[in-house]
Design a protein around this motif. Sequence first.
Motif, PDB file in Angstrom:
ATOM      1  N   TRP A 123      -4.940 -12.718 -14.256  1.00 46.02           N
ATOM      2  CA  TRP A 123      -4.360 -12.307 -15.523  1.00 46.02           C
ATOM      3  C   TRP A 123      -5.354 -12.498 -16.668  1.00 46.02           C
ATOM      4  N   GLN A 124      -6.071 -13.616 -16.660  1.00 43.43           N
ATOM      5  CA  GLN A 124      -7.074 -13.840 -17.713  1.00 43.43           C
ATOM      6  C   GLN A 124      -8.186 -12.795 -17.647  1.00 43.43           C
ATOM      7  N   ALA A 125      -8.609 -12.440 -16.404  1.00 41.25           N
ATOM      8  CA  ALA A 125      -9.650 -11.430 -16.268  1.00 41.25           C
ATOM      9  C   ALA A 125      -9.162 -10.080 -16.763  1.00 41.25           C
ATOM     10  N   ARG A 126      -7.938  -9.738 -16.493  1.00 46.66           N
ATOM     11  CA  ARG A 126      -7.393  -8.457 -16.945  1.00 46.66           C
ATOM     12  C   ARG A 126      -7.257  -8.428 -18.461  1.00 46.66           C
ATOM     13  N   TYR A 127      -6.920  -9.574 -19.066  1.00 44.80           N
ATOM     14  CA  TYR A 127      -6.831  -9.622 -20.538  1.00 44.80           C
ATOM     15  C   TYR A 127      -8.209  -9.477 -21.167  1.00 44.80           C
ATOM     16  N   ALA A 128      -9.192 -10.116 -20.496  1.00 42.59           N
ATOM     17  CA  ALA A 128     -10.549 -10.007 -21.035  1.00 42.59           C
ATOM     18  C   ALA A 128     -11.081  -8.577 -20.930  1.00 42.59           C
ATOM     19  N   GLU A 129     -10.677  -7.850 -19.862  1.00 36.58           N
ATOM     20  CA  GLU A 129     -11.181  -6.503 -19.664  1.00 36.58           C
ATOM     21  C   GLU A 129     -10.389  -5.451 -20.445  1.00 36.58           C
ATOM     22  N   GLN A 130      -9.023  -5.576 -20.486  1.00 38.51           N
ATOM     23  CA  GLN A 130      -8.196  -4.510 -21.034  1.00 38.51           C
ATOM     24  C   GLN A 130      -7.373  -4.935 -22.245  1.00 38.51           C
ATOM     25  N   GLY A 131      -7.389  -6.192 -22.578  1.00 40.14           N
ATOM     26  CA  GLY A 131      -6.618  -6.653 -23.712  1.00 40.14           C
ATOM     27  C   GLY A 131      -5.134  -6.733 -23.394  1.00 40.14           C
ATOM     28  N   VAL A 132      -4.314  -6.632 -24.439  1.00 40.58           N
ATOM     29  CA  VAL A 132      -2.862  -6.766 -24.270  1.00 40.58           C
ATOM     30  C   VAL A 132      -2.310  -5.628 -23.424  1.00 40.58           C
ATOM     31  N   ASP A 133      -2.874  -4.427 -23.538  1.00 38.54           N
ATOM     32  CA  ASP A 133      -2.372  -3.299 -22.753  1.00 38.54           C
ATOM     33  C   ASP A 133      -2.470  -3.565 -21.253  1.00 38.54           C
ATOM     34  N   GLY A 134      -3.427  -4.333 -20.813  1.00 37.34           N
ATOM     35  CA  GLY A 134      -3.554  -4.632 -19.390  1.00 37.34           C
ATOM     36  C   GLY A 134      -2.491  -5.577 -18.875  1.00 37.34           C
ATOM     37  N   LEU A 135      -1.778  -6.263 -19.794  1.00 36.30           N
ATOM     38  CA  LEU A 135      -0.730  -7.203 -19.382  1.00 36.30           C
ATOM     39  C   LEU A 135       0.670  -6.591 -19.405  1.00 36.30           C
ATOM     40  N   LEU A 136       0.820  -5.445 -20.082  1.00 36.36           N
ATOM     41  CA  LEU A 136       2.151  -4.866 -20.234  1.00 36.36           C
ATOM     42  C   LEU A 136       2.650  -4.187 -18.958  1.00 36.36           C
ATOM     43  N   ARG A 137       1.751  -3.695 -18.121  1.00 34.98           N
ATOM     44  CA  ARG A 137       2.156  -3.006 -16.896  1.00 34.98           C
ATOM     45  C   ARG A 137       1.330  -3.542 -15.733  1.00 34.98           C
ATOM     46  N   ASP A 138       2.048  -3.918 -14.670  1.00 34.33           N
ATOM     47  CA  ASP A 138       1.352  -4.464 -13.504  1.00 34.33           C
ATOM     48  C   ASP A 138       0.653  -3.336 -12.742  1.00 34.33           C
ATOM     49  N   LYS A 139      -0.406  -3.668 -12.064  1.00 31.40           N
ATOM     50  CA  LYS A 139      -1.128  -2.691 -11.279  1.00 31.40           C
ATOM     51  C   LYS A 139      -0.356  -2.343 -10.013  1.00 31.40           C
ATOM     52  N   THR A 140      -0.448  -1.090  -9.597  1.00 31.22           N
ATOM     53  CA  THR A 140       0.171  -0.677  -8.341  1.00 31.22           C
ATOM     54  C   THR A 140      -0.624  -1.225  -7.165  1.00 31.22           C
ATOM     55  N   ARG A 141       0.104  -1.593  -6.134  1.00 25.47           N
ATOM     56  CA  ARG A 141      -0.534  -2.155  -4.949  1.00 25.47           C
ATOM     57  C   ARG A 141      -0.043  -1.407  -3.713  1.00 25.47           C
ATOM     58  N   LYS A 142      -0.799  -1.457  -2.662  1.00 30.89           N
ATOM     59  CA  LYS A 142      -0.379  -0.877  -1.402  1.00 30.89           C
ATOM     60  C   LYS A 142       0.765  -1.702  -0.820  1.00 30.89           C
ATOM     61  N   PRO A 143       1.647  -1.067  -0.077  1.00 33.17           N
ATOM     62  CA  PRO A 143       2.741  -1.838   0.535  1.00 33.17           C
ATOM     63  C   PRO A 143       2.195  -2.902   1.472  1.00 33.17           C
ATOM     64  N   GLY A 144       2.956  -4.013   1.550  1.00 34.76           N
ATOM     65  CA  GLY A 144       2.482  -5.114   2.383  1.00 34.76           C
ATOM     66  C   GLY A 144       2.476  -4.791   3.857  1.00 34.76           C
ATOM     67  N   ARG A 145       3.302  -3.814   4.274  1.00 39.51           N
ATOM     68  CA  ARG A 145       3.367  -3.454   5.691  1.00 39.51           C
ATOM     69  C   ARG A 145       3.380  -1.929   5.800  1.00 39.51           C
ATOM     70  N   ALA A 146       2.525  -1.405   6.624  1.00 38.85           N
ATOM     71  CA  ALA A 146       2.433   0.042   6.773  1.00 38.85           C
ATOM     72  C   ALA A 146       3.685   0.579   7.475  1.00 38.85           C
ATOM     73  N   ARG A 147       4.067   1.787   7.119  1.00 40.39           N
ATOM     74  CA  ARG A 147       5.216   2.433   7.733  1.00 40.39           C
ATOM     75  C   ARG A 147       4.931   2.720   9.208  1.00 40.39           C
ATOM     76  N   LEU A 148       5.983   2.672   9.994  1.00 40.50           N
ATOM     77  CA  LEU A 148       5.814   2.957  11.417  1.00 40.50           C
ATOM     78  C   LEU A 148       5.448   4.422  11.611  1.00 40.50           C
ATOM     79  N   PRO A 149       4.527   4.711  12.506  1.00 40.09           N
ATOM     80  CA  PRO A 149       4.181   6.109  12.788  1.00 40.09           C
ATOM     81  C   PRO A 149       5.380   6.882  13.321  1.00 40.09           C
TER      82      PRO A 149
END
Length: 294
Positions: free
Chosen positions: A1-27
């Motif tokens: 969080w501190q690194a994101r604030y240093a890089e993007q300021g307050v705007d980087g804290l208002l919305r969380d980054k999208t991440r890949k799902p923790g488990r891939a969907r079954l084929p």
Amino acid sequence: WQARYAEQGVDGLLRDKTRKPGRARLPTATVARVLALTCSEPTGAVTHWTGRAMAKAVGISLRAVQRIWEASRLQPHRLRTFKRSTDPAFATKVEDIVGLYMDPPCHAVVLSIDEKSQIQALDRTQRGLPLKPGRCGTMTHDYKRNGTTTLFAALNTLDGTVVGRCMPRHTHKEFLTFLKAVERAVPAGKLIHAIVDNYATHKHPKVLEWLADHPRWVFHFTPKSASWINAVEGFFSAITRRRIRRGVFRSVAELQDAITRYIRQHNKAAKPFVWTKPADAILAKLARLPEPSE
């Protein structure tokens, strides 16, 4: 969080980054394999698939198998039984009885008659505990037998009332005694169409002689292995579930008194029996059953 604030300021804290799902969907291929295996014979000396056996065979988790089964409405642990009637006059009898239910004749009474035999007067070896929040009622597994009785019942489909008599046996003598009681209960001048099953007592020569002497009675026999079409079976199911199964009876007389009081209470709030399935729909549904094996 501190690194994101240093890089993007307050705007980087208002919305969380999208991440890949923790488990891939079954084929899709894995899902299709689970469905195909479930609908086929399992391997080994077993009769059906279980969730853990399927998970082990496919190499996925138990919960994944359960989700696939839930989505496809598959329940391999359940089994429904059926019995196909072998009566050659099955269609004719179904049309006859369903016609009585859905379009009863004028100036006539339609009665569904049968007997519930071997009703046991069971007394528990110890008193059970009552129902309370967080705990269901209890009843001992063992019991003491105090004798049996047989309930003869005639359900009037036009108003839902029941004429019932408890007797020690269910031979043709007791059946004739019950028919005479029903004869007295039905107003004079009305025809009586009685729906009965193929039990030997109902076709006894003495019974047939009595019917010949009482021409206003007409017997309609249900098809063989088709007791479900007899309306009084629904009443027998209700009295078993609501009065007999959990009852405690110290004598046959106590059991008979309980049955009589239940019938009296039922008749006070009786409703007409309504049959909604036409004969054509019943025959079309039964036509989808597999043909009997040789």
